[in-house]
Write an enzyme that holds these catalytic residues in place. Structure first.
Site, PDB file in Angstrom:
ATOM      1  CG  ASP A   1      -1.811  -1.221   1.268  1.00 47.64           C
ATOM      2  OD1 ASP A   1      -2.257  -1.662   0.201  1.00 47.64           O
ATOM      3  OD2 ASP A   1      -2.000  -1.770   2.359  1.00 47.64           O
TER       4      ASP A   1
ATOM      5  CE  LYS B   1       3.018  -2.485  -4.527  1.00 49.38           C
ATOM      6  NZ  LYS B   1       2.813  -2.247  -3.100  1.00 49.38           N
TER       7      LYS B   1
ATOM      8  N   GLY C   1      -4.177  -4.201  -4.539  1.00 49.94           N
ATOM      9  CA  GLY C   1      -5.195  -3.257  -4.987  1.00 49.94           C
ATOM     10  C   GLY C   1      -4.466  -1.993  -5.351  1.00 49.94           C
ATOM     11  CG  HIS C   2      -1.521  -1.821  -7.691  1.00 52.11           C
ATOM     12  ND1 HIS C   2      -0.599  -2.400  -8.524  1.00 52.11           N
ATOM     13  CD2 HIS C   2      -1.201  -2.209  -6.442  1.00 52.11           C
ATOM     14  CE1 HIS C   2       0.241  -3.119  -7.791  1.00 52.11           C
ATOM     15  NE2 HIS C   2      -0.110  -3.021  -6.538  1.00 52.11           N
TER      16      HIS C   2
ATOM     17  CD  GLN D   1       0.770  -8.873  -2.625  1.00 53.31           C
ATOM     18  OE1 GLN D   1       1.543  -9.574  -3.249  1.00 53.31           O
ATOM     19  NE2 GLN D   1      -0.415  -8.577  -3.075  1.00 53.31           N
TER      20      GLN D   1
HETATM   21  P1  IMP Z   1      -2.839 -12.617   1.845  1.00 51.59           P
HETATM   22  O1  IMP Z   1      -1.868 -12.124   0.847  1.00 51.59           O
HETATM   23  O2  IMP Z   1      -4.270 -12.324   1.483  1.00 51.59           O
HETATM   24  O3  IMP Z   1      -2.627 -14.049   2.208  1.00 51.59           O
HETATM   25  O4  IMP Z   1      -2.617 -11.796   3.213  1.00 51.59           O
HETATM   26  C1  IMP Z   1      -1.435 -11.938   3.996  1.00 51.59           C
HETATM   27  C2  IMP Z   1      -1.003 -10.607   4.592  1.00 51.59           C
HETATM   28  O5  IMP Z   1      -0.564  -9.743   3.537  1.00 51.59           O
HETATM   29  C3  IMP Z   1      -2.111  -9.833   5.301  1.00 51.59           C
HETATM   30  O6  IMP Z   1      -1.527  -9.107   6.369  1.00 51.59           O
HETATM   31  C4  IMP Z   1      -2.606  -8.877   4.237  1.00 51.59           C
HETATM   32  O7  IMP Z   1      -3.221  -7.734   4.805  1.00 51.59           O
HETATM   33  C5  IMP Z   1      -1.297  -8.532   3.559  1.00 51.59           C
HETATM   34  N1  IMP Z   1      -1.479  -8.111   2.173  1.00 51.59           N
HETATM   35  C6  IMP Z   1      -1.717  -8.878   1.092  1.00 51.59           C
HETATM   36  N2  IMP Z   1      -1.782  -8.138  -0.018  1.00 51.59           N
HETATM   37  C7  IMP Z   1      -1.558  -6.878   0.356  1.00 51.59           C
HETATM   38  C8  IMP Z   1      -1.474  -5.652  -0.375  1.00 51.59           C
HETATM   39  O8  IMP Z   1      -1.571  -5.583  -1.592  1.00 51.59           O
HETATM   40  N3  IMP Z   1      -1.236  -4.540   0.383  1.00 51.59           N
HETATM   41  C9  IMP Z   1      -1.049  -4.606   1.729  1.00 51.59           C
HETATM   42  N4  IMP Z   1      -1.119  -5.714   2.434  1.00 51.59           N
HETATM   43  C10 IMP Z   1      -1.367  -6.849   1.749  1.00 51.59           C
END
Ligand code: IMP
Length: 445
Positions: free
Chosen positions: A26, A29, A53-54, A238
Site C-alpha cells: 500500500d 505503487k 489493490g492498485h 504487496q
Molecule cells: P494474503 O496475501 O491475502 O494471504 O494476506 C497476507 C497478509 O498480507 C495480510 O496481512 C494482508 O493484509 C497482507 N497483504 C496482502 N496483499 C496486500 C497488499 O496488496 N497490500 C497490503 N497488504 C497486503
C-alpha cells in the site's frame, strides 16, 4: 507464434525496471507505475494475485486494479500477467467488465496477455483461506481472504490448476482428479460446505472461453521484448516485508515480493533487470496483523488514516498507521538493491505539528540500524528523529523549491539515512501531482 531465440543476454539499449513496495504494501505503487508506464512498452505482473489493490486516479476518476497491470490505462502499453501470479478467473472477468464499462477494455493479445501457466485461485482456495482465518481466532494473519495462501500451496504441492487447463474439459478434469477430493476434505475438516465439482467445472469452462483470447505465451513474449531492448516495467505487488521468506513471518503473504521474484515469476535472467525502484510512503501503514515497531495510536494516527485515506483498497479495512521506519527500509534495500526511491504521499504529513523518522531500533539496550532476521519485534523500542511540521499546502507541488524547508529536510534525511536517492516525490493522488527530481528509468550506457 513466438519466435524462439536466446534471450538471456542483456541488450545495450534496453531499460528494464522493477517496482517494489519497500514497506508492508500500500505504498502507492499504482500511481508510480502509471507514471512510469508513459515510457514503458510492457507492464508485467510477476507475483501475487488479487490481494493487491492498485488505485489509479486519471482525469479525476478513481480506478482500482487488483490483477490487471497498472499500465492498462496507458494507450499502447502491453500488459502481461506471467506464471508467477495466481489468477482468480472470476475476479479477472469482473475487472475486465469494469474496464469495459469505463471504455478502457484492453485488446486481447495487445493490451492484455496472460500466461496459460498462471495458477488459478479456485473457490475452494477462497473458502479455505477464510475458514482458516476464522479458526485462528486470536492468532489471525489478517489475510485478504482472496485464497492467496492456499493457491500458492497448491503451486508448491504440484496440484495447481493452470489457466491453460480450463480451456479444455478433459484436461481440467484430469487435473482436478489430483486435488479436488482432498480440498473438499479440508473444507469439511474446517466445518465448511463442500464445493460442487460439476458446478465449478462448468463455471470454469465458461470463464475459460471468455478468457481464451487473452491467453498468450506471456513469458516468452517478455523475454523477447527484453532481448529487443524494449522498455519493460515489472510491477511488484504487496511489499518487501510481506515476502513469504524474508518478511515478518508468519505475518506475510504467500509469494516472494522482492525484486528477485522477477527472475522466477517471469522466467528471466537476473541480469535482465537494470533498475529497482522502491516505493516508499512518507509514513508507514500495515493492514492485517504482525509486527509494526513505529505504529502510532491517537491523533497522529487518525490524521494519517483520514488524510491519507488509509483504508484497504481490496478489503476496505482501516490500515494501521505509524512513522516511516528506516531500519525496515534499510533491510528492504538490502533485499532489493534499490537504484532509487519514489516517495509517495508527502502531502499527507502537512498540518502535523512535528513529523518523525524512526532511525533505529533499541533492542535490550543495543541500538540496531537494521533488524536482524531473528529480532523479536515485541522487544523493539523505536528511536526517532523529530522534524518541525509544516502547514503550507503542498498538494500538487511539482518542484523541490516549492516545498517548505522542513519537508525538504525530511526527504533529504531519508536519502542520507538509507543511502538511496529519492527520484520522485508524490504530492497528491493525481497523475501530475509529483516532483520529478531525477530519472527512475536507467538506460544502458
Ligand atoms: P494474503 O496475501 O491475502 O494471504 O494476506 C497476507 C497478509 O498480507 C495480510 O496481512 C494482508 O493484509 C497482507 N497483504 C496482502 N496483499 C496486500 C497488499 O496488496 N497490500 C497490503 N497488504 C497486503
Amino acid at each position: 507464434m513466438v519466435e524462439s531465440r536466446v534471450t538471456t543476454t542483456r541488450s545495450r539499449e534496453m531499460s528494464t525496471l522493477v517496482i517494489i513496495g519497500a514497506q508492508w504494501g500500500d505504498e502507492g505503487k499504482g500511481k508510480v507505475v502509471d507514471l512510469l508506464a508513459r515510457r514503458a512498452r510492457y507492464v508485467v505482473r510477476f507475483q501475487g494475485g488479487n490481494n493487491a489493490g492498485h488505485t489509479l486516479v486519471v482525469n479525476g476518476e478513481k480506478t482500482v486494479l487488483h490483477l490487471i497491470p497498472s499500465g492498462v490505462l496507458q494507450p499502447g502499453v502491453k500488459n502481461i500477467i506471467t506464471q508467477g501470479v495466481v489468477v482468480d478467473p472470476f475476479v479477472l472477468l469482473q475487472e475486465l467488465e469494469g474496464l469495459e464499462a469505463a471504455n478502457a477494455l484492453p485488446r486481447p493479445g495487445e493490451g492484455l496477455m496472460i500466461s496459460p501457466r498462471a495458477s488459478l485461485i479456485l473457490p475452494y482456495h477462497r473458502a479455505i483461506d477464510k475458514a482458516r482465518e476464522l479458526r485462528l481466532a486470536g492468532g489471525k494473519i489478517g489475510t485478504t481472504g482472496r485464497g492467496i495462501g492456499p493457491a500458492y500451496e497448491d503451486v508448491a504441492g504440484r496440484r495447481a490448476i493452470h489457466l491453460g487447463d480450463i480451456l479444455d474439459r478433459a484436461r481440467l478434469e484430469a487435473r482436478l482428479d489430483r486435488v479436488f477430493d482432498e480440498r473438499n476434505a479440508t473444507l469439511s475438516w474446517l466445518g465448511q460446505e463442500p464445493i460442487n465439482r460439476e458446478d465449478m467445472v462448468q463455471k470454469l469452462l465458461a470463464a475459460g472461453k471468455r478468457l481464451a483470447p487473452y491467453v498468450r505465451e506471456a513469458e516468452a513474449i517478455v523475454r523477447d521484448a527484453v532481448a529487443r531492448g524494449e522498455d519493460v516495467l515489472f510491477e511488484g505487488a504487496q511489499g518487501a516485508l510481506l515476502d513469504v521468506q524474508h518478511g515478518t513471518y508468519p505475518f506475510v503473504t504467500s509469494s516472494s515480493t522482492n525484486a528477485g521474484a522477477v527472475t522466477t515469476g517471469v522466467g528471466i535472467a537476473p541480469s535482465a533487470v537494470n533498475a529497482v525502484v522502491g516505493i516508499v510512503k512518507a509514513y508507514t501503514t500495515r493492514v492485517g496483523a504482525g509486527p509494526f515497531p513505529s505504529e502510532l495510536e491517537g491523533e497522529v494516527a487518525d490524521h494519517l488514516r483520514a488524510v491519507g485515506h488509509e483504508f484497504g483498497s481490496t478489503t476496505g479495512r482501516p490500515r494501521r498507521c505509524g512513522w516511516l521506519d528506516l531500519p525496515a527500509l534499510r533491510y528492504a534495500h538490502g533485499l532489493n538493491g534499490f537504484t532509487s526511491f519514489a516517495l509517495t504521499k508527502l502531502d499527507v504529513l502537512t498540518g502535523l505539528d512535528e513529523v518523525k523518522l524512526c532511525t533505529g531500533y533499541k533492542v535490550k539496550g543495543e541500538v540496531l540500524s537494521i533488524p536482524p532476521s531473528a529480532v523479536n519485534f515485541d522487544e523493539v523500542e523505536p528511536i526517532y528523529e523529530t522534524f518541525p511540521g509544516w502547514t503550507e499546502d503542498i498538494k500538487g507541488v511539482q518542484t523541490l523549491d516549492e516545498l517548505p524547508e522542513s519537508a525538504r529536510r525530511f526527504v533529504e534525511s531519508i536519502e542520507a539515512l538509507v543511502g538511496v536517492p529519492v527520484a520522485v516525490i508524490g504530492t497528491g493522488p493525481g497523475r501530475r501531482e509529483v516532483v520529478e527530481r531525477g530519472p527512475l528509468w536507467i538506460a544502458e550506457a
